[in-house]
Motif scaffolding. Structure first.
Motif, mmCIF file in Angstrom:
data_model
loop_
_atom_site.group_PDB
_atom_site.id
_atom_site.type_symbol
_atom_site.label_atom_id
_atom_site.label_comp_id
_atom_site.label_asym_id
_atom_site.label_seq_id
_atom_site.Cartn_x
_atom_site.Cartn_y
_atom_site.Cartn_z
ATOM 1 N N ALA A 32 0.854 -1.189 0.000
ATOM 2 C CA ALA A 32 0.000 0.000 0.000
ATOM 3 C C ALA A 32 0.889 1.237 0.000
ATOM 4 N N LEU A 33 0.899 1.957 -1.111
ATOM 5 C CA LEU A 33 1.794 3.105 -1.261
ATOM 6 C C LEU A 33 1.020 4.408 -1.131
ATOM 7 N N PRO A 34 1.565 5.386 -0.401
ATOM 8 C CA PRO A 34 0.955 6.715 -0.424
ATOM 9 C C PRO A 34 0.822 7.194 -1.870
ATOM 10 N N SER A 35 -0.235 7.935 -2.157
ATOM 11 C CA SER A 35 -0.500 8.252 -3.561
ATOM 12 C C SER A 35 0.564 9.148 -4.189
ATOM 13 N N PHE A 36 1.316 9.907 -3.363
ATOM 14 C CA PHE A 36 2.359 10.748 -3.976
ATOM 15 C C PHE A 36 3.412 9.890 -4.665
ATOM 16 N N ARG A 55 -2.206 13.674 -1.115
ATOM 17 C CA ARG A 55 -0.945 13.094 -1.562
ATOM 18 C C ARG A 55 -0.594 11.796 -0.851
ATOM 19 N N GLY A 56 -1.251 11.496 0.253
ATOM 20 C CA GLY A 56 -0.823 10.323 0.994
ATOM 21 C C GLY A 56 -1.906 9.314 1.297
ATOM 22 N N SER A 63 -5.393 4.561 -0.584
ATOM 23 C CA SER A 63 -4.778 3.235 -0.651
ATOM 24 C C SER A 63 -3.997 2.871 0.592
ATOM 25 N N ILE A 64 -3.838 3.789 1.534
ATOM 26 C CA ILE A 64 -3.095 3.373 2.729
ATOM 27 C C ILE A 64 -3.969 3.348 3.982
#
Lengths: 330, 330
Positions: free
Chosen positions: A316-320, B305-306, B309-310
């Protein structure tokens, strides 16, 4: 060896009165490593500064120097820190600490090995801390450098794998070793490399990944140390692009929290060769319990301290990160 | 105000020749903050040292001082760093940086607000960076300190919520504010506190949590900043134990990667009062897209930005945390 008065510290001043520094100077390793020691005169404290944090300075307070040596391959330094236990330093760069190595070692081992059925032929470059947690048949950990074997005395928990009869230790150049390996020999290859500077630079380049893909069986897997999602998105992008081209199976990026690595995280590049599909996010082998017994002696327990419950979360990656790394989109 | 020659730096030496240090000394804030500046004479660099990393030293390279002031409440310092953009420092402790605040702000806001239906009455103490991403009705962000409003000029993206007509800014003591609030008024309370030292100590103690539980409606939620799973497991244990006792609904611990916080992570304590069950791990509101438009002007975009998905991954804890924190077991 320079005289004590030649010692240069981070703040540019010349200091030589602290007993820890004197001890270290006596067992002189090199100018490069010495310059990482920062002496706080007012508090009478010594800090070791890790140079791998660009635009930042990250230092660990030093309680005692435990080991230091230099070979033709590299400098080795081990010190007792006040906050993270024993710390292993190679060529001036922190490689692991007793407190947080668990997450790194367990993740780099289990992310790939839980993703395939019954791994038998596995080669792991550099450290072998968590090897015995698997009932794999034969292990071929290759060590790049002779000094690693010495860690047995200082980091007995990390060296535990050496006692397993399935483990074969190879000391030498891992790239040459892999080039000589029969094609399709390995189920899994774990590249626990140092940062891609100096001799480790080629470990993130195309010829190295081609060598690995050739040595893996059909549906075999690679797990490669892959730096920080906060700091190295260009490198991550490059590695993903190269590996999507070379490995025809799944290619994924995962990460975990490791405080003493730059920005407090470390990434993992996971690649599968063409063949039986590999789903890295949903592993097919799950560890039976977090307490795994050593098969050789039966008297030592290897406690997995970080892995369980974080396998899937690692993807699960932060979207940035997805915005900065094009190869992670879609 | 001390003269320039009285400035004491981390290494115990006295320096005063760097223009950044001179500028900062001119706009003198306090001895406590000044001592955090470390001057690297050989490289002609200035670092700001964050004292919240025990047994470690973590410093950010300073490019320029942007703002400094002192009120009866606290000292404020903002500088341009080379690696993390603008950095906000309160009373000598790094509160946020431009590069990594996104993950913290988005998580502390959305972990609670995605867990309940249509949040309307929400109070958020301290920062309000991500407020407009919700179509909630009325916002009551309480600010503990008058200086926060000044961040509008320096951190326009963080201050974006001030422009939303649903936002009401209260400047004053948040604890007193909550004590005066009608019982059961709020759907959600977000406590974006500083570290529990000095005046913020009471923000991790039983009376404060009782005040919050009283101010929340049935099935209302609290999200409280909850330190590092690597460093503060005793504090986490205490907070969980107290809150399990006070809040009769779900109580969970989550975390996220934020490099400039101690050990590179930050935790969140999530608590629900008795009433409609709240499942923090499986949120019922999902954000519609990672690009959310401001409703007031329509011309600014707030990019998350974060968070995306997390959310679920934030609840996956390395197993060493469960061993150290009894309240997380079972």
């Amino acid at each position: 060896m320079p005289s004590a008065t030649q010692l240069l510290f981070l703040d540019g001043s010349v200091k030589f009165s602290h007993p820890l520094v004197l001890e270290y100077a006596y067992y002189y390793v090199s100018w490069d490593t010495l310059v990482h020691f920062c002496f706080n005169e007012s508090l009478n404290e010594v800090y070791f500064n890790n140079p791998m944090w660009p635009g930042e300075s990250h230092s660990l307070k030093v309680e005692k120097i435990l080991f230091r040596d230099k070979s033709k391959y590299q400098e080795v330094l081990v010190f007792q820190s006040s906050a993270y236990g024993k710390v292993l330093v190679l060529d001036g760069i922190v490689q692991l600490t007793e407190k947080d190595e668990c997450v790194y070692q367990e993740m780099i081992t289990h992310l790939p090995l839980c993703s395939i059925e019954s791994p038998q032929n596995v080669i792991s470059g550099y450290f072998i801390g968590t090897l015995p947690s698997y009932n794999a048949g034969v292990w071929y950990p290759a060590s790049l450098h002779r000094e690693i074997a010495r860690k047995q005395e200082i980091f007995p928990e990390l060296a535990i794998g050496f006692e397993d009869p399935r483990v074969h230790l190879h000391v030498g150049d891992a790239i040459e070793f892999l080039k000589q390996a029969p094609e399709g020999k390995y189920d899994a290859i774990i590249v626990d490399s140092s940062d891609p500077v100096g001799p480790a630079q080629e470990l993130v380049e195309r010829p190295f990944f081609e060598t690995i893909a050739r040595a893996l069986r059909s549906g075999g897997v690679l797990c490669n140390m892959a730096e920080s999602m906060w700091l190295h998105t260009h490198l991550i992008q490059d590695m993903l692009t190269i590996c999507r081209d070379i490995f025809k199976g799944s290619v994924r990026y995962a990460w975990a929290s490791v405080p003493t690595y730059p920005s407090g995280v470390i990434g993992f590049l996971l690649c599968a060769t063409e063949g039986p599909p590999v789903d890295f996010v949903h592993p097919i082998n799950l560890l039976r319990s977090w307490m795994v017994h050593l098969t050789t002696e039966g008297k030592l327990n290897l406690q997995l301290r970080g892995y369980l419950s974080i396998h899937r979360a690692a993807f699960a990656l932060p979207s940035f990160v997805r915005r900065e790394v094009e190869a992670l989109r879609g």
